[in-house]
Design a protein around this motif. Sequence first.
Motif, PDB file in Angstrom:
ATOM      1  N   ALA A  82       0.844  -1.188   0.000  1.00 57.45           N
ATOM      2  CA  ALA A  82       0.000   0.000   0.000  1.00 57.45           C
ATOM      3  C   ALA A  82       0.882   1.241   0.000  1.00 57.45           C
ATOM      4  N   THR A  83       0.588   2.173  -0.868  1.00 56.66           N
ATOM      5  CA  THR A  83       1.391   3.384  -0.924  1.00 56.66           C
ATOM      6  C   THR A  83       0.847   4.423   0.044  1.00 56.66           C
ATOM      7  N   ASP A  84      -0.391   4.336   0.411  1.00 55.56           N
ATOM      8  CA  ASP A  84      -0.988   5.277   1.347  1.00 55.56           C
ATOM      9  C   ASP A  84      -1.461   4.506   2.576  1.00 55.56           C
ATOM     10  N   PRO A  85      -0.673   4.537   3.691  1.00 52.75           N
ATOM     11  CA  PRO A  85      -1.040   3.772   4.881  1.00 52.75           C
ATOM     12  C   PRO A  85      -2.401   4.153   5.433  1.00 52.75           C
ATOM     13  N   SER A  86      -2.803   5.433   5.300  1.00 48.43           N
ATOM     14  CA  SER A  86      -4.096   5.826   5.846  1.00 48.43           C
ATOM     15  C   SER A  86      -5.239   5.147   5.100  1.00 48.43           C
ATOM     16  N   SER A  87      -5.080   4.911   3.779  1.00 48.99           N
ATOM     17  CA  SER A  87      -6.142   4.227   3.038  1.00 48.99           C
ATOM     18  C   SER A  87      -6.246   2.772   3.473  1.00 48.99           C
ATOM     19  N   ALA A  88      -5.102   2.149   3.811  1.00 50.07           N
ATOM     20  CA  ALA A  88      -5.129   0.768   4.315  1.00 50.07           C
ATOM     21  C   ALA A  88      -5.850   0.708   5.639  1.00 50.07           C
ATOM     22  N   LEU A  89      -5.634   1.703   6.500  1.00 45.90           N
ATOM     23  CA  LEU A  89      -6.300   1.714   7.800  1.00 45.90           C
ATOM     24  C   LEU A  89      -7.803   1.945   7.649  1.00 45.90           C
ATOM     25  N   GLU A  90      -8.201   2.771   6.669  1.00 50.34           N
ATOM     26  CA  GLU A  90      -9.620   3.037   6.473  1.00 50.34           C
ATOM     27  C   GLU A  90     -10.376   1.794   6.037  1.00 50.34           C
ATOM     28  N   GLN A  91      -9.692   0.847   5.370  1.00 52.74           N
ATOM     29  CA  GLN A  91     -10.355  -0.342   4.864  1.00 52.74           C
ATOM     30  C   GLN A  91     -10.154  -1.565   5.749  1.00 52.74           C
ATOM     31  N   ARG A  92      -9.496  -1.403   6.879  1.00 52.31           N
ATOM     32  CA  ARG A  92      -9.205  -2.556   7.722  1.00 52.31           C
ATOM     33  C   ARG A  92     -10.486  -3.158   8.272  1.00 52.31           C
ATOM     34  N   GLN A  93     -10.406  -4.421   8.608  1.00 55.26           N
ATOM     35  CA  GLN A  93     -11.549  -5.095   9.201  1.00 55.26           C
ATOM     36  C   GLN A  93     -11.234  -5.568  10.613  1.00 55.26           C
ATOM     37  N   LEU A  94      -9.996  -6.007  10.845  1.00 53.13           N
ATOM     38  CA  LEU A  94      -9.644  -6.558  12.149  1.00 53.13           C
ATOM     39  C   LEU A  94      -8.308  -6.021  12.629  1.00 53.13           C
ATOM     40  N   LEU A  95      -8.163  -5.954  13.944  1.00 56.63           N
ATOM     41  CA  LEU A  95      -6.894  -5.573  14.554  1.00 56.63           C
ATOM     42  C   LEU A  95      -6.370  -6.755  15.357  1.00 56.63           C
ATOM     43  N   ILE A  96      -5.092  -7.038  15.210  1.00 51.28           N
ATOM     44  CA  ILE A  96      -4.423  -8.055  16.003  1.00 51.28           C
ATOM     45  C   ILE A  96      -3.542  -7.309  16.990  1.00 51.28           C
ATOM     46  N   VAL A  97      -3.827  -7.460  18.291  1.00 48.43           N
ATOM     47  CA  VAL A  97      -3.025  -6.792  19.310  1.00 48.43           C
ATOM     48  C   VAL A  97      -1.841  -7.692  19.640  1.00 48.43           C
ATOM     49  N   LEU A  98      -0.635  -7.166  19.383  1.00 45.08           N
ATOM     50  CA  LEU A  98       0.600  -7.880  19.679  1.00 45.08           C
ATOM     51  C   LEU A  98       1.237  -7.259  20.909  1.00 45.08           C
ATOM     52  N   SER A  99       1.872  -8.080  21.731  1.00 43.62           N
ATOM     53  CA  SER A  99       2.570  -7.533  22.894  1.00 43.62           C
ATOM     54  C   SER A  99       3.970  -8.113  22.980  1.00 43.62           C
ATOM     55  N   ALA A 100       4.883  -7.253  23.394  1.00 42.47           N
ATOM     56  CA  ALA A 100       6.271  -7.651  23.610  1.00 42.47           C
ATOM     57  C   ALA A 100       6.757  -6.890  24.832  1.00 42.47           C
ATOM     58  N   HIS A 101       7.034  -7.634  25.876  1.00 42.80           N
ATOM     59  CA  HIS A 101       7.462  -7.038  27.140  1.00 42.80           C
ATOM     60  C   HIS A 101       6.374  -6.081  27.626  1.00 42.80           C
ATOM     61  N   THR A 102       6.625  -4.784  27.674  1.00 42.67           N
ATOM     62  CA  THR A 102       5.606  -3.840  28.155  1.00 42.67           C
ATOM     63  C   THR A 102       4.977  -3.046  27.022  1.00 42.67           C
ATOM     64  N   GLN A 103       5.351  -3.327  25.780  1.00 37.28           N
ATOM     65  CA  GLN A 103       4.825  -2.584  24.633  1.00 37.28           C
ATOM     66  C   GLN A 103       3.722  -3.369  23.944  1.00 37.28           C
ATOM     67  N   ARG A 104       2.796  -2.618  23.342  1.00 37.25           N
ATOM     68  CA  ARG A 104       1.732  -3.229  22.547  1.00 37.25           C
ATOM     69  C   ARG A 104       1.601  -2.494  21.223  1.00 37.25           C
ATOM     70  N   LEU A 105       1.128  -3.225  20.235  1.00 35.95           N
ATOM     71  CA  LEU A 105       0.878  -2.679  18.906  1.00 35.95           C
ATOM     72  C   LEU A 105      -0.316  -3.409  18.323  1.00 35.95           C
ATOM     73  N   ALA A 106      -1.218  -2.659  17.693  1.00 40.53           N
ATOM     74  CA  ALA A 106      -2.352  -3.269  16.995  1.00 40.53           C
ATOM     75  C   ALA A 106      -2.065  -3.190  15.506  1.00 40.53           C
ATOM     76  N   ILE A 107      -2.103  -4.337  14.840  1.00 40.26           N
ATOM     77  CA  ILE A 107      -1.877  -4.345  13.394  1.00 40.26           C
ATOM     78  C   ILE A 107      -3.193  -4.633  12.679  1.00 40.26           C
ATOM     79  N   ALA A 108      -3.438  -3.863  11.632  1.00 31.70           N
ATOM     80  CA  ALA A 108      -4.657  -4.009  10.849  1.00 31.70           C
ATOM     81  C   ALA A 108      -4.429  -5.043   9.761  1.00 31.70           C
ATOM     82  N   VAL A 109      -5.343  -6.004   9.683  1.00 33.17           N
ATOM     83  CA  VAL A 109      -5.283  -7.050   8.653  1.00 33.17           C
ATOM     84  C   VAL A 109      -6.645  -7.144   7.973  1.00 33.17           C
TER      85      VAL A 109
END
Length: 165
Positions: A82-109
């Motif tokens: 995707a060349t425009d990350p915001s367009s990918a986020l607008e079309q996302r359907q699910l978020l996968i919450v990943l955790s590592a130590h004390t940090q978290r990140l939600a990835i859109a798939v």
Amino acid sequence: MLLPPSQGTTFSLILPITLSTARVLLVECQGRTYGLISDTVERVLQPPLTQRVCFWDHEAIPIRALSELLVYHSPLAKGSPATDPSSALEQRQLLIVLSAHTQRLAIAVDRVIGEQETVISPLGTEITAPSYICGSGMAPSGQPYLILDGTILVEGLPLYANGME
């Protein structure tokens, strides 16, 4: 029982020592299947669209499209990221919450395919893979997929968000 030469059949089976197994969550992003090692997957969420941050467990978690995080160039890669990350986020359907130590990140798939135990095969040395790629696996359909290390994705968020490896 040993037979004289030219009689009978001998089989030799050579197994690589570098194979390992892991439980992975299979996801799809831009028509490609990826495996996320399940140890780093904390939760699957379906939030409202167009958010850059999701709130879960009393914490603001940054959201990134998986296609935005997978910054690698290979002549074997199909399609283009995707060349425009915001367009990918607008079309996302699910978020996968990943955790590592004390940090978290939600990835859109685009979708979650399922979870499976898989053999992680090394990629070899012909192509230098980014550090967040652990190896490859095989989906039940027979389709190969890359296995991603969620810990490295979470810990490398500022680096990957700038498009660097």
